[in-house]
Design a protein around this motif. Structure first.
Motif, PDB file in Angstrom:
ATOM      1  N   PHE A  23       0.848  -1.196   0.000  1.00  0.00           N
ATOM      2  CA  PHE A  23       0.000   0.000   0.000  1.00  0.00           C
ATOM      3  C   PHE A  23       0.882   1.244   0.000  1.00  0.00           C
ATOM      4  O   PHE A  23       2.042   1.187   0.389  1.00  0.00           O
ATOM      5  N   PRO A  24       0.331   2.373  -0.414  1.00  0.00           N
ATOM      6  CA  PRO A  24       1.170   3.565  -0.497  1.00  0.00           C
ATOM      7  C   PRO A  24       1.586   4.109   0.876  1.00  0.00           C
ATOM      8  O   PRO A  24       0.884   3.919   1.867  1.00  0.00           O
ATOM      9  N   SER A  25       2.724   4.756   0.881  1.00  0.00           N
ATOM     10  CA  SER A  25       3.210   5.449   2.077  1.00  0.00           C
ATOM     11  C   SER A  25       3.142   6.937   1.824  1.00  0.00           C
ATOM     12  O   SER A  25       3.164   7.392   0.680  1.00  0.00           O
ATOM     13  N   ILE A  26       3.098   7.687   2.902  1.00  0.00           N
ATOM     14  CA  ILE A  26       3.207   9.142   2.773  1.00  0.00           C
ATOM     15  C   ILE A  26       4.689   9.488   2.646  1.00  0.00           C
ATOM     16  O   ILE A  26       5.538   8.876   3.303  1.00  0.00           O
ATOM     17  N   CYS A  27       4.977  10.432   1.772  1.00  0.00           N
ATOM     18  CA  CYS A  27       6.360  10.850   1.525  1.00  0.00           C
ATOM     19  C   CYS A  27       6.929  11.497   2.792  1.00  0.00           C
ATOM     20  O   CYS A  27       6.363  12.454   3.318  1.00  0.00           O
ATOM     21  N   ARG A  28       8.033  10.939   3.246  1.00  0.00           N
ATOM     22  CA  ARG A  28       8.646  11.446   4.489  1.00  0.00           C
ATOM     23  C   ARG A  28       9.069  12.907   4.324  1.00  0.00           C
ATOM     24  O   ARG A  28       8.828  13.731   5.208  1.00  0.00           O
ATOM     25  N   ASP A  29       9.689  13.214   3.212  1.00  0.00           N
ATOM     26  CA  ASP A  29      10.166  14.591   2.991  1.00  0.00           C
ATOM     27  C   ASP A  29       9.013  15.580   2.892  1.00  0.00           C
ATOM     28  O   ASP A  29       9.082  16.673   3.430  1.00  0.00           O
ATOM     29  N   TYR A  30       7.981  15.191   2.192  1.00  0.00           N
ATOM     30  CA  TYR A  30       6.830  16.089   2.055  1.00  0.00           C
ATOM     31  C   TYR A  30       6.193  16.341   3.420  1.00  0.00           C
ATOM     32  O   TYR A  30       5.821  17.463   3.756  1.00  0.00           O
ATOM     33  N   ASN A  31       6.082  15.297   4.200  1.00  0.00           N
ATOM     34  CA  ASN A  31       5.369  15.380   5.464  1.00  0.00           C
ATOM     35  C   ASN A  31       6.186  16.065   6.557  1.00  0.00           C
ATOM     36  O   ASN A  31       5.665  16.860   7.325  1.00  0.00           O
ATOM     37  N   PHE A  32       7.466  15.746   6.631  1.00  0.00           N
ATOM     38  CA  PHE A  32       8.257  16.207   7.766  1.00  0.00           C
ATOM     39  C   PHE A  32       9.252  17.309   7.431  1.00  0.00           C
ATOM     40  O   PHE A  32       9.693  18.027   8.306  1.00  0.00           O
ATOM     41  N   ASN A  33       9.646  17.362   6.188  1.00  0.00           N
ATOM     42  CA  ASN A  33      10.648  18.370   5.831  1.00  0.00           C
ATOM     43  C   ASN A  33      10.016  19.433   4.948  1.00  0.00           C
ATOM     44  O   ASN A  33       8.819  19.449   4.763  1.00  0.00           O
ATOM     45  N   GLU A  34      10.851  20.266   4.425  1.00  0.00           N
ATOM     46  CA  GLU A  34      10.297  21.382   3.667  1.00  0.00           C
ATOM     47  C   GLU A  34       9.589  20.940   2.402  1.00  0.00           C
ATOM     48  O   GLU A  34       8.516  21.412   2.093  1.00  0.00           O
ATOM     49  N   ARG A  35      10.222  20.057   1.695  1.00  0.00           N
ATOM     50  CA  ARG A  35       9.581  19.621   0.456  1.00  0.00           C
ATOM     51  C   ARG A  35      10.165  18.295  -0.031  1.00  0.00           C
ATOM     52  O   ARG A  35      11.222  17.870   0.424  1.00  0.00           O
ATOM     53  N   CYS A  36       9.449  17.702  -0.944  1.00  0.00           N
ATOM     54  CA  CYS A  36       9.920  16.439  -1.522  1.00  0.00           C
ATOM     55  C   CYS A  36      10.995  16.746  -2.552  1.00  0.00           C
ATOM     56  O   CYS A  36      10.797  17.566  -3.442  1.00  0.00           O
ATOM     57  N   LYS A  37      12.114  16.053  -2.427  1.00  0.00           N
ATOM     58  CA  LYS A  37      13.226  16.320  -3.348  1.00  0.00           C
ATOM     59  C   LYS A  37      13.003  15.649  -4.701  1.00  0.00           C
ATOM     60  O   LYS A  37      13.595  16.030  -5.695  1.00  0.00           O
ATOM     61  N   VAL A  38      12.166  14.640  -4.716  1.00  0.00           N
ATOM     62  CA  VAL A  38      11.971  13.897  -5.972  1.00  0.00           C
ATOM     63  C   VAL A  38      10.997  14.621  -6.895  1.00  0.00           C
ATOM     64  O   VAL A  38      11.270  14.801  -8.076  1.00  0.00           O
ATOM     65  N   GLY A  39       9.865  15.046  -6.337  1.00  0.00           N
ATOM     66  CA  GLY A  39       8.967  15.878  -7.125  1.00  0.00           C
ATOM     67  C   GLY A  39       7.641  15.245  -7.500  1.00  0.00           C
ATOM     68  O   GLY A  39       7.454  14.032  -7.419  1.00  0.00           O
ATOM     69  N   THR A  40       6.740  16.127  -7.915  1.00  0.00           N
ATOM     70  CA  THR A  40       5.401  15.723  -8.314  1.00  0.00           C
ATOM     71  C   THR A  40       5.434  14.758  -9.493  1.00  0.00           C
ATOM     72  O   THR A  40       6.178  14.976 -10.449  1.00  0.00           O
ATOM     73  N   LYS A  41       4.646  13.712  -9.400  1.00  0.00           N
ATOM     74  CA  LYS A  41       4.539  12.681 -10.424  1.00  0.00           C
ATOM     75  C   LYS A  41       5.880  12.041 -10.768  1.00  0.00           C
ATOM     76  O   LYS A  41       6.111  11.565 -11.879  1.00  0.00           O
ATOM     77  N   LYS A  42       6.772  12.090  -9.795  1.00  0.00           N
ATOM     78  CA  LYS A  42       8.020  11.337  -9.897  1.00  0.00           C
ATOM     79  C   LYS A  42       8.219  10.544  -8.611  1.00  0.00           C
ATOM     80  O   LYS A  42       8.636   9.395  -8.634  1.00  0.00           O
ATOM     81  N   CYS A  43       7.900  11.187  -7.486  1.00  0.00           N
ATOM     82  CA  CYS A  43       7.959  10.526  -6.188  1.00  0.00           C
ATOM     83  C   CYS A  43       6.795   9.537  -6.120  1.00  0.00           C
ATOM     84  O   CYS A  43       5.664   9.879  -6.445  1.00  0.00           O
ATOM     85  N   VAL A  44       7.083   8.301  -5.710  1.00  0.00           N
ATOM     86  CA  VAL A  44       6.029   7.280  -5.724  1.00  0.00           C
ATOM     87  C   VAL A  44       5.234   7.227  -4.414  1.00  0.00           C
ATOM     88  O   VAL A  44       4.381   6.363  -4.235  1.00  0.00           O
ATOM     89  N   ASN A  45       5.516   8.177  -3.521  1.00  0.00           N
ATOM     90  CA  ASN A  45       4.779   8.242  -2.255  1.00  0.00           C
ATOM     91  C   ASN A  45       3.744   9.368  -2.296  1.00  0.00           C
ATOM     92  O   ASN A  45       3.868  10.315  -3.067  1.00  0.00           O
ATOM     93  N   LEU A  46       2.750   9.235  -1.435  1.00  0.00           N
ATOM     94  CA  LEU A  46       1.703  10.245  -1.406  1.00  0.00           C
ATOM     95  C   LEU A  46       2.204  11.538  -0.776  1.00  0.00           C
ATOM     96  O   LEU A  46       2.980  11.515   0.189  1.00  0.00           O
ATOM     97  N   HIS A  47       1.773  12.647  -1.324  1.00  0.00           N
ATOM     98  CA  HIS A  47       2.070  13.952  -0.741  1.00  0.00           C
ATOM     99  C   HIS A  47       0.817  14.408   0.010  1.00  0.00           C
ATOM    100  O   HIS A  47      -0.087  15.000  -0.573  1.00  0.00           O
ATOM    101  N   LEU A  48       0.795  14.076   1.277  1.00  0.00           N
ATOM    102  CA  LEU A  48      -0.415  14.256   2.078  1.00  0.00           C
ATOM    103  C   LEU A  48      -0.014  14.563   3.518  1.00  0.00           C
ATOM    104  O   LEU A  48       1.024  14.102   3.998  1.00  0.00           O
ATOM    105  N   CYS A  49      -0.856  15.316   4.200  1.00  0.00           N
ATOM    106  CA  CYS A  49      -0.625  15.608   5.613  1.00  0.00           C
ATOM    107  C   CYS A  49      -0.757  14.317   6.427  1.00  0.00           C
ATOM    108  O   CYS A  49      -1.806  13.665   6.408  1.00  0.00           O
ATOM    109  N   GLY A  50       0.312  13.941   7.114  1.00  0.00           N
ATOM    110  CA  GLY A  50       0.301  12.698   7.885  1.00  0.00           C
ATOM    111  C   GLY A  50      -0.689  12.749   9.034  1.00  0.00           C
ATOM    112  O   GLY A  50      -1.297  11.745   9.402  1.00  0.00           O
TER     113      GLY A  50
END
Ligand SMILES: [Zn+2]
Ligand SMILES: [Zn+2]
Ligand SMILES: [Zn+2]
Ligand SMILES: [Zn+2]
Length: 328
Positions: A195-222
Motif C-alpha cells: 500500500f502507499p506510504s506518505i512521503c517522508r520529505d513532504y510530510n516532515f521536511n520542507e519539500r519532496c526532493k523527488v517531485g510531483t509525479k516522480k515521487c512514488v509516495n503520497l504527498h499528504l498531511c500525515g
C-alpha cells in the motif's frame, strides 16, 4: 502366451513411465533454463503475455536486488538483460499488475515498484490486546511483528511476536508468495510496497526532493490520515487525495476507485527519521538498536493505524503556502 501379455503390459507401463519421467525432466529443464537464453513468444493479443524463460519472480528479484526497491523504467531497461531483444517489455509489465505497481506518465511507464498482491502481515496476530493470537487456523497472512517488517524499533516491552520469516507458519507462505529466494530485508521491502506510504520529505521536511509525479509516495498531511488535522491544515500540507500527484500514485496502486476512508486507512505514515538499516541481513539483527533514534517518532508512525495516538508532525519550516497545492 500369458507371459507375453504380461511382457506387453509391462512394456506399456514402462513406456508410459518413461514418457512421464522424460516429461518431468523436460519441465524441470524448462524451469531451470537460463533466462538469458529466453525466446519470446509472439504476442498473441490475448490477455496474458508470457515470454518463455522470463519469470515474474525472477524479474521481481532482479529489481529488488539491483535497485533495493523500485526503479524508473528507464533504469530498468538500461540494466536488465533478462529479456530477449524481441520482447515487448512494457506490455509484459502491464500484464503483471499482481507483482508490480506501474506508474505511468503519458501512457508510458515511468516507474515500477515491486510487490506481491497476496502477501500481507496478519493484523490479528499484531493486535495489541492479545499480541500473537490469530484464531484463523488457515491464516494466509504472515505471523510476524509489523514493526520488524517496517524496520522500526519494536517497542512492545518483551515483544513475543516473531521477528523472522522462517518459522513454521511463515516459511510456506513466503514460498507461496514466491519470495523464498529473497533475503530478509528484501522480503520486507516487497511487503512494505503493498500500500502507499506518505512521503517522508513532504510530510516532515520542507519539500519532496523527488517531485510531483516522480515521487512514488503520497504527498499528504500525515496528521490528516489519523484524523488529527482539520481544514485548513496546521502544517500547510494538502489533505487532498485527488490532486494530480496523489491520483497518480493511487492509480499505480490500483486504489483510485477506493472509498476515501479505506484509502486513508491503508496508507502508511513513516516515522520522521529514516530507520538506519543496512542492506545485508546482519543489519536486521541490529534493528533493535534503533532505540537511540527518536523513540517518539517511531511510536507515532503507523501501521497500527487506528491505535496510535497523538500523532503530531512538526510544523512546516517553510511558510511557503504553495506547499499546500502540489498540482502542476
Ligand atoms: Zn493470522
Ligand atoms: Zn516486535
Ligand atoms: Zn515525495
Ligand atoms: Zn493537515
Amino acid at each position: 502366451m500369458v507371459e507375453c501379455i504380461f511382457c506387453f503390459l509391462f512394456a506399456e507401463i514402462q513406456t508410459a513411465d518413461d514418457e512421464k519421467e522424460s516429461k518431468q525432466k523436460n519441465q524441470h529443464r524448462k524451469k531451470n533454463k537460463n533466462v538469458l537464453n529466453a525466446v519470446a513468444q509472439k504476442p498473441s493479443g490475448m490477455d496474458t503475455y508470457n515470454i518463455e524463460g522470463v519469470s515474474a519472480n525472477e524479474i521481481l528479484k532482479f529489481v529488488v536486488t539491483t535497485f533495493e526497491n523500485g526503479c524508473t523504467f528507464e533504469d530498468f531497461l538500461l540494466q536488465c538483460n533478462l529479456f530477449p531483444s524481441s520482447a515487448d517489455i512494457p506490455r509484459w509489465f502491464e500484464k503483471l499488475m499482481m507483482q508490480f505497481h506501474i506508474f505511468k506518465n503519458n501512457e508510458k511507464i515511468e516507474y515500477i515498484l515491486p510487490y506481491v498482491k497476496t502477501a500481507g502481515v496478519c493484523s490479528s496476530y499484531n493486535n495489541r490486546q492479545n499480541p500473537g493470537e490469530c484464531n484463523n487456523v488457515n491464516c494466509r497472512f504472515l505471523h510476524v511483528c509489523r514493526r520488524f517488517v517496517r524496520n522500526i524499533y519494536c517497542n512492545f516491552k518483551g515483544c513475543k511476536l516473531a521477528h523472522d520469516f522462517t518459522n513454521q507458519h511463515n516459511s510456506p507462505l513466503i514460498e507461496r508468495f514466491g519470495l523464498e529466494n529473497l533475503r530478509e530485508n528484501q522480503i520486507k521491502t516487497v511487503l512494505n510496497n503493498q500500500f502507499p506510504s506518505i512521503c517522508r520529505d513532504y510530510n516532515f521536511n520542507e519539500r519532496c526532493k523527488v517531485g510531483t509525479k516522480k515521487c512514488v509516495n503520497l504527498h499528504l498531511c500525515g496528521s490528516y490520515k489519523f484524523g488529527k488535522c482539520e481544514k485548513p491544515c496546521k502544517y500547510k500540507r494538502t489533505h487532498k487525495l485527488n490532486n494530480n500527484h496523489n491520483k497518480w500514485v493511487l492509480r499505480a496502486f490500483q486504489m483510485n476507485s477506493w472509498p476515501h476512508d479505506k484509502i486513508l486507512k491503508s496508507i502508511y505514515v513513516p516515522p520522521k527519521r529514516a530507520p538506519r538499516y543496512s542492506n545485508n541481513d546482519e543489519g536486521d539483527l541490529d534493528h533493535n538498536k534503533n532505540i537511540d533514534d527518536d523513540d517518539d517518532d517511531v511510536y507515532k508512525s503507523s501501521d497500527f493505524i487506528d491505535l496510535d495516538e497523538n500523532f503530531v508532525p512538526p510544523k512546516a519550516e517553510s511558510s511557503d503556502s504553495s506547499s499546500d497545492e502540489d498540482e502542476s
